[in-house]
Write an enzyme that holds these catalytic residues in place. Structure first.
Site, PDB file in Angstrom:
ATOM      1  N   ARG A  30     -16.028 -30.947   7.235  1.00  0.00           N
ATOM      2  CA  ARG A  30     -16.919 -29.916   6.692  1.00  0.00           C
ATOM      3  C   ARG A  30     -16.489 -28.553   7.226  1.00  0.00           C
ATOM      4  O   ARG A  30     -15.642 -28.453   8.107  1.00  0.00           O
ATOM      5  CB  ARG A  30     -18.405 -30.206   6.952  1.00  0.00           C
ATOM      6  N   GLY A  31     -17.141 -27.513   6.645  1.00  0.00           N
ATOM      7  CA  GLY A  31     -16.721 -26.144   6.949  1.00  0.00           C
ATOM      8  C   GLY A  31     -15.772 -25.704   5.845  1.00  0.00           C
ATOM      9  O   GLY A  31     -14.866 -26.459   5.463  1.00  0.00           O
ATOM     10  N   ALA A  32     -15.984 -24.487   5.336  1.00  0.00           N
ATOM     11  CA  ALA A  32     -15.271 -24.058   4.121  1.00  0.00           C
ATOM     12  C   ALA A  32     -13.739 -24.178   4.213  1.00  0.00           C
ATOM     13  O   ALA A  32     -13.114 -24.838   3.373  1.00  0.00           O
ATOM     14  CB  ALA A  32     -15.711 -22.638   3.762  1.00  0.00           C
TER      15      ALA A  32
ATOM     16  N   ARG B 268     -18.218 -30.737  -3.338  1.00  0.00           N
ATOM     17  CA  ARG B 268     -19.212 -29.798  -2.776  1.00  0.00           C
ATOM     18  C   ARG B 268     -19.060 -28.484  -3.532  1.00  0.00           C
ATOM     19  O   ARG B 268     -17.954 -27.926  -3.594  1.00  0.00           O
ATOM     20  CB  ARG B 268     -18.989 -29.589  -1.270  1.00  0.00           C
TER      21      ARG B 268
ATOM     22  N   GLN C 109     -25.246 -28.833  13.000  1.00  0.00           N
ATOM     23  CA  GLN C 109     -23.847 -28.448  13.254  1.00  0.00           C
ATOM     24  C   GLN C 109     -23.746 -27.521  14.473  1.00  0.00           C
ATOM     25  O   GLN C 109     -22.719 -27.496  15.148  1.00  0.00           O
ATOM     26  CB  GLN C 109     -23.256 -27.724  12.030  1.00  0.00           C
TER      27      GLN C 109
ATOM     28  N   ASP D 298     -19.073 -19.276   3.243  1.00  0.00           N
ATOM     29  CA  ASP D 298     -18.601 -20.307   2.313  1.00  0.00           C
ATOM     30  C   ASP D 298     -18.125 -19.720   0.992  1.00  0.00           C
ATOM     31  O   ASP D 298     -17.281 -20.307   0.317  1.00  0.00           O
ATOM     32  CB  ASP D 298     -19.703 -21.339   2.070  1.00  0.00           C
TER      33      ASP D 298
ATOM     34  N   ASN E  34     -23.623 -18.640   3.075  1.00  0.00           N
ATOM     35  CA  ASN E  34     -23.282 -19.365   4.309  1.00  0.00           C
ATOM     36  C   ASN E  34     -24.416 -20.344   4.586  1.00  0.00           C
ATOM     37  O   ASN E  34     -25.419 -20.397   3.856  1.00  0.00           O
ATOM     38  CB  ASN E  34     -23.069 -18.387   5.471  1.00  0.00           C
ATOM     39  N   LYS E  35     -24.262 -21.126   5.630  1.00  0.00           N
ATOM     40  CA  LYS E  35     -25.239 -22.159   5.972  1.00  0.00           C
ATOM     41  C   LYS E  35     -26.674 -21.624   5.923  1.00  0.00           C
ATOM     42  O   LYS E  35     -26.943 -20.520   6.399  1.00  0.00           O
ATOM     43  CB  LYS E  35     -24.909 -22.700   7.364  1.00  0.00           C
TER      44      LYS E  35
HETATM   45  O1  MRU Z   1     -22.414 -27.744   5.408  1.00  0.00           O
HETATM   46  P1  MRU Z   1     -21.281 -27.306   6.269  1.00  0.00           P
HETATM   47  O2  MRU Z   1     -21.354 -27.827   7.655  1.00  0.00           O
HETATM   48  O3  MRU Z   1     -19.936 -27.543   5.624  1.00  0.00           O
HETATM   49  O4  MRU Z   1     -21.479 -25.748   6.332  1.00  0.00           O
HETATM   50  C1  MRU Z   1     -20.542 -24.968   6.980  1.00  0.00           C
HETATM   51  C2  MRU Z   1     -20.929 -23.569   7.129  1.00  0.00           C
HETATM   52  O5  MRU Z   1     -21.817 -23.043   6.525  1.00  0.00           O
HETATM   53  C3  MRU Z   1     -20.065 -22.776   7.985  1.00  0.00           C
HETATM   54  O6  MRU Z   1     -20.788 -21.923   8.768  1.00  0.00           O
HETATM   55  C4  MRU Z   1     -19.144 -22.061   7.013  1.00  0.00           C
HETATM   56  O7  MRU Z   1     -18.476 -23.021   6.212  1.00  0.00           O
HETATM   57  C5  MRU Z   1     -18.155 -21.270   7.640  1.00  0.00           C
HETATM   58  S1  MRU Z   1     -16.836 -22.276   8.113  1.00  0.00           S
HETATM   59  C6  MRU Z   1     -15.664 -21.436   8.930  1.00  0.00           C
END
Ligand code: MRU
Length: 356
Positions: free
Chosen positions: A45-47, A86, A195, A236, A246-247
């Protein structure tokens, strides 16, 4: 520093992030469908990390169908499946489209299948390798604008775990620590999947960076009482006007930053910008299963039949963002012109081509 993934030519090895911080386990993905499942389950996970994983999924998908007569049509079906895993983080769509278009161009140029496969694998590896370099550059730019004795609040995990290494927001934090500017990081727990407390806290502790975890509802009070002097988060998807997905919980932090007169920064590579959309209104927000809120790791924490709203992300208006830290420098308002210039720089550089 932890490695989120490793490419082994016939398989993608992923660090299973759902098991952290209790267990460090790895998953072997021998086909693209297993990578899709890993993205859906947040094992990766994470963009930027899901962008790189999507690149390797496209290599695995191509290997399966390389001798098919209707190669492009079959490849398009697999590309769309990968993109659908996603919807919010643009990096995934960007990587899948890049590799698809490259195959299309190579077929037009009449390259043979061995060369096409080799070039696609090289491009996927380039996405992976350049992400780490970009994060380090971003970190240097970000550390310059951090206050002295920085006490930074961050949300979710935008670290080595969310990328191919070093991190975006945590890359800035790492770089600030390396130059002696960082006093403390406060990491929001980040409900519902934690997270912030599971991953950010673990990752920073592994590297000896001072970190204190708080629950999300403690952010305002912590800003007041602990002298937080900057907020840095990842992204994201960023629209052409600077609106940033973002999250979930990020938007609330931006509002708090304004109220308390502290800078609010986004750290993200150019691959997180969606130059095709004008504003954040066009960003699709992923809604996840209500069970993520009704229970935690299988243990109920709410009535099983209660209705739940569980958006994975929110959109922070560009107006609330002090600066966007990228590998091309720190973008400032007005974002429409700063982001148009970024787009120009990216296309001039033309880093991701099979012709290279
Ligand atoms: O749902 P996730 O854990 O994939 O969400 C990730 C986030 O929102 C991060 O903060 C975002 O992707 C930045 S990653 C460098």
């Amino acid at each position: 520093m932890v490695k989120t993934m490793k490419w082994q030519s016939s398989a993608l090895i992923l660090l299973d992030q759902t098991k952290l911080p209790i267990n460090v386990e790895f998953i072997e993905c021998k086909d693209y469908k297993r990578v899709i499942d890993a993205i859906k389950r947040l094992e990766v996970r994470g963009a930027p990390a899901i962008g790189a994983a999507a690149g390797f999924a496209m290599v695995l998908a191509l290997k399966e169908i390389i001798s098919e007569e209707n190669l492009l049509a079959s490849y398009a079906v697999r590309r769309d499946e990968i993109i659908a895993a996603r919807p919010t983080a643009v990096n995934l769509e960007w990587a899948a489209n890049l590799l698809y278009t490259s195959v299309e161009e190579m077929l037009e140029a009449k390259l043979d299948s061995v060369l096409i496969l080799a070039n696609i694998e090289k491009l996927a590896l380039k996405i992976y390798d350049t992400d780490i370099e970009k994060n380090k550059t971003m970190g240097t730019f970000g550390a310059e604008i951090m206050p002295e004795k920085a006490i930074v609040l961050t949300h979710c995990n935008a670290g080595a775990l969310a990328t191919c290494g070093y991190g975006t927001a945590l890359g800035v934090i790492r770089a600030a620590y390396e130059v002696g500017k960082l006093k403390m990081v406060y990491s929001d727990e980040t409900r519902p999947l934690l997270q912030g407390s599971r991953l950010t806290a673990w990752e920073l502790l592994e590297d000896g960076i001072p970190v204190t975890t708080i629950t999300d509802n403690m952010a305002a009070w912590t800003i007041l009482k602990k002298g937080i002097n900057a907020i840095v988060v990842g992204a994201d998807r960023i629209a052409s006007n600077g609106d940033t997905a973002n999250k979930i919980g990020t938007y609330g932090l931006a509002v708090l930053a304004k109220e308390h007169n502290i800078p609010f920064y986004i750290a993200a590579p150019a691959s997180t910008f969606d130059f095709d959309i004008a504003t954040g209104d066009e960003i699709k927000i992923e809604e996840r299963s209500g069970d993520e809120v009704r229970m935690f790791q299988g243990i109920p924490s709410a009535p099983p039949n209660v209705a739940v709203f569980n958006p994975g992300f929110d959109v922070t208006p560009g107006d609330l963002i002090t600066g966007i830290i990228t590998e091309y420098g720190v973008l400032e308002k007005p974002y429409i012109s700063a982001i148009a210039k970024l787009k120009e720089n990216v296309s001039k550089e033309n880093l991701f081509t099979w012709k290279a």
